[in-house]
Design an enzyme around this catalytic site. Structure first.
Site, PDB file in Angstrom:
ATOM      1  N   HIS A 141       0.726  -1.230   0.140  1.00 37.60           N
ATOM      2  CA  HIS A 141      -0.101  -0.032  -0.048  1.00 37.60           C
ATOM      3  C   HIS A 141       1.037   1.331   0.031  1.00 37.60           C
ATOM      4  O   HIS A 141       2.065   1.278   0.487  1.00 37.60           O
ATOM      5  CB  HIS A 141      -1.038  -0.008   1.175  1.00 37.60           C
ATOM      6  CG  HIS A 141      -2.417  -0.130   0.848  1.00 37.60           C
ATOM      7  ND1 HIS A 141      -2.798  -1.476   0.523  1.00 37.60           N
ATOM      8  CD2 HIS A 141      -3.304   0.823   0.927  1.00 37.60           C
ATOM      9  CE1 HIS A 141      -4.168  -1.264   0.280  1.00 37.60           C
ATOM     10  NE2 HIS A 141      -4.516   0.207   0.610  1.00 37.60           N
ATOM     11  N   SER A 184       0.251  -3.968   3.824  1.00 39.48           N
ATOM     12  CA  SER A 184       0.564  -2.852   4.318  1.00 39.48           C
ATOM     13  C   SER A 184       2.168  -2.545   4.234  1.00 39.48           C
ATOM     14  O   SER A 184       2.840  -3.682   4.575  1.00 39.48           O
ATOM     15  CB  SER A 184       0.239  -2.806   5.862  1.00 39.48           C
ATOM     16  OG  SER A 184       0.662  -1.319   6.588  1.00 39.48           O
ATOM     17  N   TYR A 240     -12.503  -2.556  -3.055  1.00 37.78           N
ATOM     18  CA  TYR A 240     -11.943  -3.875  -2.883  1.00 37.78           C
ATOM     19  C   TYR A 240     -12.672  -4.705  -3.515  1.00 37.78           C
ATOM     20  O   TYR A 240     -13.795  -4.934  -3.799  1.00 37.78           O
ATOM     21  CB  TYR A 240     -11.875  -3.866  -1.296  1.00 37.78           C
ATOM     22  CG  TYR A 240     -10.629  -3.043  -0.672  1.00 37.78           C
ATOM     23  CD1 TYR A 240      -9.546  -3.435  -0.326  1.00 37.78           C
ATOM     24  CD2 TYR A 240     -10.818  -1.652  -0.499  1.00 37.78           C
ATOM     25  CE1 TYR A 240      -8.717  -2.778   0.415  1.00 37.78           C
ATOM     26  CE2 TYR A 240      -9.999  -0.851  -0.071  1.00 37.78           C
ATOM     27  CZ  TYR A 240      -8.695  -1.429   0.493  1.00 37.78           C
ATOM     28  OH  TYR A 240      -7.781  -0.645   0.879  1.00 37.78           O
TER      29      TYR A 240
END
Length: 769
Positions: free
Chosen positions: A227, A340, A572
């Protein structure tokens, strides 16, 4: 340049042009790059949906980077990687309109793909659906125009640069640049499926190396999942985040090598580039002599300038060689939905303990649960580190790439209405059933946010029930009907966006799906964020379909990559199993539990048509809502300074006899300024570090607002004040050459009658040793 460097350069060129290193070209290749930074003031940033996160300066600039690949007498494809949160359907439509007016049917929605890196530190307001522009106070025309103009210009550059060349592909594992932020949802996937994979996120980077027949390497594009959230939800400086930083490192590395005339694959290193200032030969003056020299150069008061002043002084335009194409490097996004960059894990701000595993909460609430990047607590350092890790991996792959892409250039694209798509599922017993996707809706856990940027109030991830108060608030806007609730089960609907149409559509329903083929590489352009396992399933299904049609051309290894957040945005896509967990990603899967199955079904159709060389029906055309857009963003009325001051005047200068050491010393200068929205200074700079040349007493630009070591910050004393200040901070890098320096600011001020006057001002000189 020394004799050894000349010999090395001549040897490399001889090998390249004679075919001793690079094979004969099968394609025409062209690269392009253009500034898309947008408004650096007043505009809400896209990504975190935090209304308080408003742009007020620049960390480093955003760019659109393009490659075009064409068969010499055949089809061609375009891929654009943009330093933006995501691609926008209306931006894509308008770019295609412009390309058609320039080139006819050469470039269309079928062969042009536009993908976003997913930085959460770029200006918002450029999407056309209501739900994505609420926090930006509606549509922001400047953000939109900067993207459309920049994408078009980057494609035009690539088109003009088309020349014979070759493409090489390479893959490798990068282990320390991403972790799963929803591991509890990942565990919902079948154990036998999980056992096939070593990690719960994809660690593989896939890289393309573009080699011009005459000039050698001219670019690289890679895909890796992590991300763009190294920069936090409180950051207000425009930034390309970790992927933008990696691209800056890679391009500077290559330009550094070619500027020194020493590029060869035997002599490279994986060090972060030293930057241009180290190229300038430093004098051997003593410290006292430098201080005396600096004392002659006092602050320059604000004065009028031309529009091109900042463009002409921009550092990288000086680096660029006029007789060869510039090197373009893009770090593209793929299935990053649950990945992440905050690799240290998620911890509670109050206790320092790990957050709750299933719900990412601290004491039952989500607001204190934050992921930590490798530079914690410094988000700028985390951005640099994750960017550097991707850069070093890409550099290794770039230098070792040997597999050449060969074969057809082709593409297929279709529009699909995901609000009512019939999806055929094959059951374990071999029978099939038909299910449907749903009109878009967002669940309660959407409002909980993620560990990269938690939401507010009492929302939590993993909520499959909702609560009475927020259901009452929801019903004021649009109560979902029973059919819609049943379709989305077990998602409790917070916003029934797919059925909200006032003042116009709140969410998309018609999406663009696209496959771009270059030899044995297939790029799947998807308008959303696929989770790790969702992406794996899609890639595997497409690869199996491509192999199943008996095409001898595809009998060897083929490569399938997902280009995420491409050609539009619909949030998503999780697996059916992950959807049951209703964490943030599942709650943000707009079209219900069978969304992924719908994608797989439609991409298998596209894959089959591609291999069998059959046309596909275009599908329903998405809406063009540009004329319906509204904005509540306050315009710039005028700029003023205190009586007796001028725009560009120095408010806070450097201390007298200032001497800085290379490595980490910081210098700060404050100027009288004006709103950056008056002129975006596209392909220019708002701030500049200049070094004095002893011989002619001229100033050479060495760092600007596209360098990570320099930060341009803009502020007003009060929200609606017509006065403003620009603060320029330069943290002196280790690579800076000893010498005399100054800091310069460029800007544009707006008068009450609407005219814009450009200005500049400079600080007093200081010494770096």
């Amino acid at each position: 340049m020394g004799i050894l460097s000349l010999v090395r350069l001549w040897t490399v060129l001889l090998l390249v042009t004679s075919g001793g290193v690079y094979s004969h070209s099968d394609y025409l290749i062209g690269m392009g790059s253009y500034d898309i930074t947008g408004p650096a003031a007043d505009v809400n940033m896209m990504g975190y949906a935090n209304m308080e996160q408003v742009a007020s300066g620049i960390h480093f600039r955003l760019r659109a980077r393009t490659f075009i690949v064409s068969e010499p007498q055949g089809k061609r494809v375009v891929f654009v990687n943009i330093d933006a949160c995501m691609a926008s359907q209306i931006v894509t439509l308008k770019v295609i309109e412009r390309l058609k007016s320039r080139y006819g049917d050469l470039y269309t929605e079928k062969n042009v793909g536009i993908s976003g890196i997913h930085t959460h530190a770029g200006p918002g307001g450029y999407l056309q659906y209501v739900v994505y522009i609420i926090t930006s106070l509606g549509f922001v025309r400047q953000s939109f125009d900067a993207l459309v103009d920049g994408i078009e210009n980057s494609i035009v550059q690539a088109h003009d640069n088309l020349r014979p060349g070759s493409i090489f592909i390479n893959k490798g594992e990068l282990l320390d640049a991403g972790v799963n932020r929803s591991p509890s949802a990942y565990l919902y996937n079948p154990s036998e499926e999980r056992s096939k994979h070593k990690y719960n996120v994809d660690k593989e980077m896939t890289l393309l190396k573009f080699v011009d027949d005459q000039w050698g390497p001219v670019g690289s594009f890679n895909w890796f999942a992590t991300h763009g959230t190294s920069m936090s939800r409180t950051n207000s400086l425009i930034s390309g985040d970790n992927k933008g930083a990696a691209a800056r490192f890679m391009e500077d590395w290559f330009e550094q090598n070619t500027a020194e005339g020493s590029y060869s694959e035997e002599s490279i290193s994986d060090e972060i580039p030293r930057r241009v200032s180290s190229i300038i030969e430093s004098s051997q003056d003593s410290h006292e002599e430098l201080l005396e020299l600096a004392s002659y150069f006092e602050a320059q008061p604000g004065r009028p300038a031309t529009r091109i002043s900042s463009t002409a002084r921009r550092v990288r335009s000086a680096l660029r060689k006029a007789d060869r194409p510039g090197f373009v490097s893009a770090f593209c996004q793929t299935n990053c939905g649950d990945v992440s960059p905050n690799v240290l894990g998620a911890f509670c701000l109050d206790t320092g303990l790990p957050c709750d595993f299933n719900h990412s909460t601290c004491g039952g609430t989500n607001e204190l649960c934050y992921g930590r990047g490798p530079g914690y607590p410094d988000e700028f350092e985390s951005t640099r580190i994750i960017g550097e890790r991707q850069f070093k991996m890409a550099l290794d792959l770039f230098n070792e790439a040997s597999e050449q892409l060969r074969g057809k250039v082709d593409y297929r694209q279709v529009y699909v209405d995901f609000s009512q798509l019939n999806v055929t599922l094959v059951k374990k017993d071999g029978n099939s059933e038909v299910v449907k996707t749903c009109p878009a809706a967002m669940g309660f856990a959407f409002a909980a946010g993620t560990t990269d940027g938690p939401g507010a109030f009492d929302f939590t991830q993993g909520d499959d029930k909702g609560n009475p108060f927020w259901k009452m608030v929801r019903n004021v806007l649009k109560p979902p009907h029973k059919k819609q609730m049943d379709c989305h089960y077990p998602k409790p609907i917070l916003l029934d966006t797919g059925e909200m149409t006032k003042p116009y559509e709140w969410a998309p329903s018609i999406l663009s799906l696209q496959i771009i083929r270059i030899g044995q590489l297939f790029i799947l352009s998807v308008p959303g964020e696929f989770t790790t396992m969702a992406g794996r399933r899609l890639r595997d299904a497409v690869k199996k379909q491509l192999k199943s049609n008996g095409n001898k051309e595809l009998s060897g290894e083929i490569h399938v990559v997902i280009a995420g957040l491409a050609n539009g945005y619909s949030q998503y896509v999780t697996t059916f199993e992950e959807y049951q967990a209703q964490r943030y990603e599942g709650a943000s899967t707009l079209f219900g539990p069978h969304t992924l199955s719908g994608y797989i079904q439609e991409f298998k159709k596209l894959s089959k048509s591609l291999v069998l060389d059959r046309p596909v029906q275009p599908g329903p055309q998405p809406p063009d809502l540009l004329d319906k857009q509204v904005s509540f963003l306050t315009p710039v009325v005028m700029d003023t300074t205190p009586a007796g001051d001028s725009f560009g005047d120095v408010i806070s200068d450097v201390p007298k006899n200032l001497s800085l050491k290379r490595g980490n010393d910081l210098v700060t200068v404050v100027f009288q300024s004006a709103c950056p929205r008056n002129d975006l200074l596209t392909e220019g700079t708002f701030a500049l570090v200049e070094r004095l040349e002893r011989e002619d007493k001229s100033w050479t630009p060495v760092y600007d607002d596209d360098d990570l070591c320099l930060r341009f910050k803009w502020s007003r004393p009060k929200k609606l004040s017509s006065r403003s200040e620009a603060t320029v901070e330069w943290r002196v890098p280790e690579s800076a050459s000893p010498g005399v320096y100054r800091i310069t600011h460029f800007g544009a001020a707006k008068s009450l009658f609407g005219s814009v006057q450009h200005f500049t001002g400079s600080s007093s000189a200081f010494v770096v040793t």
